[in-house]
Scaffold this active site. Structure first.
Site, PDB file in Angstrom:
ATOM      1  N   PHE A 138     -21.691 -36.233  -0.193  1.00 35.57           N
ATOM      2  CA  PHE A 138     -22.842 -35.593  -0.838  1.00 35.57           C
ATOM      3  C   PHE A 138     -23.089 -36.328  -2.146  1.00 35.57           C
ATOM      4  O   PHE A 138     -22.278 -36.268  -3.058  1.00 35.57           O
ATOM      5  CB  PHE A 138     -22.639 -34.099  -1.109  1.00 35.57           C
ATOM      6  N   ASP A 223     -18.501 -42.239  -7.245  1.00 34.48           N
ATOM      7  CA  ASP A 223     -19.344 -41.113  -7.637  1.00 34.48           C
ATOM      8  C   ASP A 223     -18.425 -40.019  -8.184  1.00 34.48           C
ATOM      9  O   ASP A 223     -17.837 -39.252  -7.425  1.00 34.48           O
ATOM     10  CB  ASP A 223     -20.163 -40.615  -6.438  1.00 34.48           C
ATOM     11  N   LYS A 252     -23.457 -33.976 -14.240  1.00 36.08           N
ATOM     12  CA  LYS A 252     -23.000 -32.581 -14.370  1.00 36.08           C
ATOM     13  C   LYS A 252     -22.410 -32.257 -15.741  1.00 36.08           C
ATOM     14  O   LYS A 252     -23.150 -32.007 -16.677  1.00 36.08           O
ATOM     15  CB  LYS A 252     -22.017 -32.267 -13.236  1.00 36.08           C
TER      16      LYS A 252
HETATM   17  C1  LIG Z   1     -20.660 -36.019  -5.972  1.00 30.20           C
HETATM   18  C2  LIG Z   1     -22.068 -35.689  -6.319  1.00 30.20           C
HETATM   19  N1  LIG Z   1     -22.960 -36.677  -6.519  1.00 30.20           N
HETATM   20  C3  LIG Z   1     -24.232 -36.433  -6.842  1.00 30.20           C
HETATM   21  C4  LIG Z   1     -24.688 -35.135  -6.972  1.00 30.20           C
HETATM   22  C5  LIG Z   1     -26.135 -34.896  -7.303  1.00 30.20           C
HETATM   23  O1  LIG Z   1     -26.272 -34.416  -8.604  1.00 30.20           O
HETATM   24  P1  LIG Z   1     -27.615 -33.672  -9.051  1.00 30.20           P
HETATM   25  O2  LIG Z   1     -27.652 -32.365  -8.324  1.00 30.20           O
HETATM   26  O3  LIG Z   1     -27.461 -33.512 -10.549  1.00 30.20           O
HETATM   27  O4  LIG Z   1     -28.741 -34.560  -8.694  1.00 30.20           O
HETATM   28  C6  LIG Z   1     -23.808 -34.080  -6.767  1.00 30.20           C
HETATM   29  C7  LIG Z   1     -24.270 -32.679  -6.887  1.00 30.20           C
HETATM   30  O5  LIG Z   1     -23.657 -31.740  -6.452  1.00 30.20           O
HETATM   31  C8  LIG Z   1     -22.468 -34.351  -6.433  1.00 30.20           C
HETATM   32  O6  LIG Z   1     -21.588 -33.382  -6.210  1.00 30.20           O
END
Ligand SMILES: Cc1ncc(COP(=O)(O)O)c(C=O)c1O
Length: 397
Positions: A138, A223, A252
């Site tokens: 994700f 990530d 986040k």
């Molecule tokens: C690992 C990871 N990458 C990217 C994102 C995307 O972040 P955003 O919701 O701020 O676009 C999330 C969101 O939950 C995430 O958990």
């Protein structure tokens, strides 16, 4: 204003299936709904509120910045941006920072950097660059990102999809090695998969991914948007194996639970491939975001929050282990972050989440039988005990 008037149901697009809680305020690890009922927030906005709701230092930093300047044209740098970037680069052991706003934007930025690096440095033929990603990932909700998701609800009806991605099983480094070709620019993975249910790869996986990427001249992009910034008891989840990726994707908690702040962090020979005018965002690195982000980095530099996540995480783990065989079929814990698989005989993850909500505990279900726990790192051990007791009672039925 009546409760009905602030109900989320009338005018908010139904793109989520929220628990029926309308939050009005929050402090520390607690939130209060419009009727004054308090909940222990074990989700912390999916790890965006690592320092608790309205952390006093972060709130005062934001307020002070509100009294100075909050937004300037990107034609000018604010006096907050360089200190923020310098501190964040230092925290990551890297040279430069490219600031954005949301997590998905950081991922999109990482993809663009990888492709540009592939063409300009590695010499991949124009239009051919590929990126290896993991199944169950994700990384956000943009059209390119959902193109390499294997979650039907994230993808279906949103095509045509962006090409250039190869999906391999998560946790299988050999599969990554096998998928890499001369056209591969990068491997993009979450060091621990959050939305998938806190899936922790086998020990040695990240080390091996690092080795493979180095051997094959491919960028390793981690990530760390959900896993990073203290959550797992280290500054980054990659630190669990002492591994340093080429690019960190952060978001986040970088915004301190106050505003969206994300960033891509790397060395000049990689991140520096982006030239002036090629990429950016109106809000990326704005003075308010940079001021709060700088304070977040300073708080992480003390190591206090990583330590809390480690010790309280061990406490959470011990408590969850006791529920194994009592309505819980599996537990995966990394710092203050847990995926808990619920015995289908006791209900679905959603049903358990709703019953916990009635008892004043907020968690989130994922993938049917799993609940996710990611409390603010300021939570107390007595609060964890209380929440675990509520879970035990709910599972007992
Ligand atoms: C690992 C990871 N990458 C990217 C994102 C995307 O972040 P955003 O919701 O701020 O676009 C999330 C969101 O939950 C995430 O958990």
């Amino acid at each position: 204003m009546t409760t009905a008037a602030v109900s989320t149901e009338a005018h908010v697009a139904q793109n989520y299936s929220p628990l029926p809680v309308t939050v009005a305020s929050g402090e520390g690890a607690w939130v209060t709904d419009v009727e004054g009922k308090r909940y222990l927030d074990l989700l912390a906005a999916y790890s965006a509120v690592n320092f608790g709701h309205r952390h006093p230092e972060l709130v005062s930093t934001a307020k002070a910045q509100l009294d100075r300047v909050t937004l300037v044209s990107r034609a000018f740098m604010s006096d907050r941006l360089e200190p923020f970037a310098e501190a964040l680069a230092r925290l990551c052991g890297k040279e430069i920072v490219l600031p954005m706003n949301t997590g998905a934007e950081a991922v999109e930025t990482g993809i663009k950097v990888a492709r540009a690096w592939g063409y300009r440095v590695k010499g991949i033929a124009p239009g051919k660059a590929r990126i290896v990603v993991a199944a169950g990932n994700f990384h956000g909700r943009t059209t390119t990102i959902v193109s390499f998701s294997d979650d039907d609800s994230a993808r279906d009806d949103f095509g045509p999809y962006t090409p250039g991605f190869d999906v391999v099983p998560f946790g299988d480094a050999d599969a990554i090695a096998a998928a890499i070709t001369d056209d591969t620019a990068a491997v993009l993975v979450e060091p621990i998969q959050g939305e998938a249910g806190v899936i922790i790869p086998p020990e040695g996986y990240l080390t091996r991914v690092r080795e493979i990427c180095t051997e094959k001249n491919v960028l390793f992009i981690a990530d760390e948007i959900q896993a990073g910034l203290g959550r797992v008891g280290e500054t980054f989840a990659c630190d669990r194996e002492g591994v340093v990726p080429d690019l960190y994707l952060l978001g986040k908690a970088l915004g301190g639970g106050i505003l969206p702040v994300s960033a891509v962090v790397g060395d000049r020979d990689v991140l520096g491939v982006i030239r002036p005018g090629e990429h950016g965002s109106t809000f990326g690195g704005n003075p308010l975001a940079a001021a709060v982000g700088l304070r977040v980095v300073e708080m992480l530099e003390t190591g206090e929050f990583q330590e809390r996540a480690r010790t309280l995480g061990a406490h959470l783990d011990a408590g969850l282990q006791k529920l194994l065989g009592h309505g819980v079929t599996a537990v995966r814990v990394a710092g203050l972050w847990a995926g808990v698989d619920i015995d289908p005989a006791r209900g679905t993850g959603r049903e358990i989440s709703e019953k916990l909500m009635e008892r004043g505990v907020l968690v989130k279900d994922t993938h049917g039988q799993t609940i996710r726990i990611a409390p603010p790192l300021v939570i107390r051990s007595t609060e964890i005990d209380w929440a675990l007791e509520q879970l035990r009672l709910v599972l007992e039925g």
